[in-house]
Design an enzyme around this catalytic site. Structure first.
Site, PDB file in Angstrom:
ATOM      1  N   HIS A 134      60.686 -68.101  43.947  1.00  0.00           N
ATOM      2  CA  HIS A 134      60.530 -66.789  44.275  1.00  0.00           C
ATOM      3  C   HIS A 134      59.934 -65.728  43.559  1.00  0.00           C
ATOM      4  CE1 HIS A 134      63.427 -63.814  42.621  1.00  0.00           C
ATOM      5  NE2 HIS A 134      64.248 -64.949  42.641  1.00  0.00           N
ATOM      6  N   CYS A 135      59.217 -64.663  43.984  1.00  0.00           N
ATOM      7  CA  CYS A 135      58.989 -63.674  43.287  1.00  0.00           C
ATOM      8  C   CYS A 135      59.326 -62.489  43.776  1.00  0.00           C
ATOM      9  CB  CYS A 135      57.176 -63.454  42.969  1.00  0.00           C
ATOM     10  SG  CYS A 135      56.338 -63.783  44.295  1.00  0.00           S
ATOM     11  N   MET A 136      58.659 -61.165  43.745  1.00  0.00           N
ATOM     12  CA  MET A 136      58.913 -59.965  44.691  1.00  0.00           C
ATOM     13  C   MET A 136      58.838 -60.163  46.031  1.00  0.00           C
ATOM     14  SD  MET A 136      60.619 -57.333  43.843  1.00  0.00           S
ATOM     15  CE  MET A 136      60.562 -56.951  42.068  1.00  0.00           C
ATOM     16  N   SER A 142      55.007 -66.668  42.817  1.00  0.00           N
ATOM     17  CA  SER A 142      55.734 -67.796  43.245  1.00  0.00           C
ATOM     18  C   SER A 142      54.629 -68.994  43.923  1.00  0.00           C
ATOM     19  CB  SER A 142      56.809 -67.514  43.908  1.00  0.00           C
ATOM     20  OG  SER A 142      56.382 -66.684  45.286  1.00  0.00           O
TER      21      SER A 142
END
EC number: 3.1.3.48
Length: 212
Positions: A134-136, A142
């Protein structure tokens, strides 16, 4: 402003690989345990998700989290080397667990960050464990790391890898620099190194004339 429903969703990409932003964990920290996720690859700086991840670890203390502090910016080199910039977090209960984690952390020194991501994903999958990348928002950072994993693992081109991910999470859209870097890897494979990534980021920073 419209809020796309996939932003609050964890998308399953393969049997063991999940993809998302941080929002699902903020909404429900127990979702990680519910999905039996044992590894989290966070493609952003730890400071932005510390509250959400602390809640996850309290509910799921066996989870291991690796942080690749990528910025979602065209100046970000996916192949930049780790110079004590990553973080590896787990609640260790024994000295043996701590030593194992520390050995893994040391092994990642001076390695390209995207290669560290590949290794972390591959270890999780090969051991039969579930991993969340994941990222933001689960759109660019991601996705780029996961796309690299798929390209390298299955020897497929960028177009095929990104389509595979997009078919399972429609909002994916790596920034233009990440796309070019991954396409550069497609052309040069393991010969694509940090300096090649820098040529791409310099293109966006200075323009094509500076690359000649």
């Amino acid at each position: 402003m419209n809020f796309h429903p996939e932003l609050s969703k964890i998308s399953q990409v393969t049997n063991n690989i999940f993809l998302s932003g941080v929002f699902p964990m903020e909404q429900d920290p127990t979702v990680i345990k519910k999905l039996n996720i044992k590894y989290i690859l966070a493609c952003l700086d730890r400071q932005y998700v510390s509250d959400a991840h602390n809640a996850v670890l309290i509910d799921n203390p066996e989870c291991t989290i690796l942080y690749l502090p990528y910025d979602d910016d065209v100046s970000q080199n996916l192949w930049c080397k780790n110079k004590n910039t990553i973080n590896l977090v787990k609640y260790t209960r024994t000295m043996e667990e701590y030593n194992c984690l520390y050995k893994q952390f040391q092994m990642y020194q001076n390695k390209p960050m995207i290669e560290i991501g590949y290794h972390f994903i591959n270890n999780a999958v090969e051991s039969g464990n579930n991993i969340l990348i994941h990222c933001m928002a689960g759109i660019s950072r991601s996705v780029s790391t996961l796309t690299y994993y798929l390209m390298k693992k299955y020897n497929i081109p960028y177009s095929q890898a990104i389509k595979y991910v997009k078919d399972r999470r429609s909002i994916v859209n790596p920034n233009d620099s990440f796309k070019l870097q991954l396409q550069g890897y497609q052309s040069k494979k393991e010969n694509f190194i940090e300096s090649d990534g820098k040529k791409v980021t310099d293109f966006f920073k200075y323009g094509q004339s500076r690359l000649k």
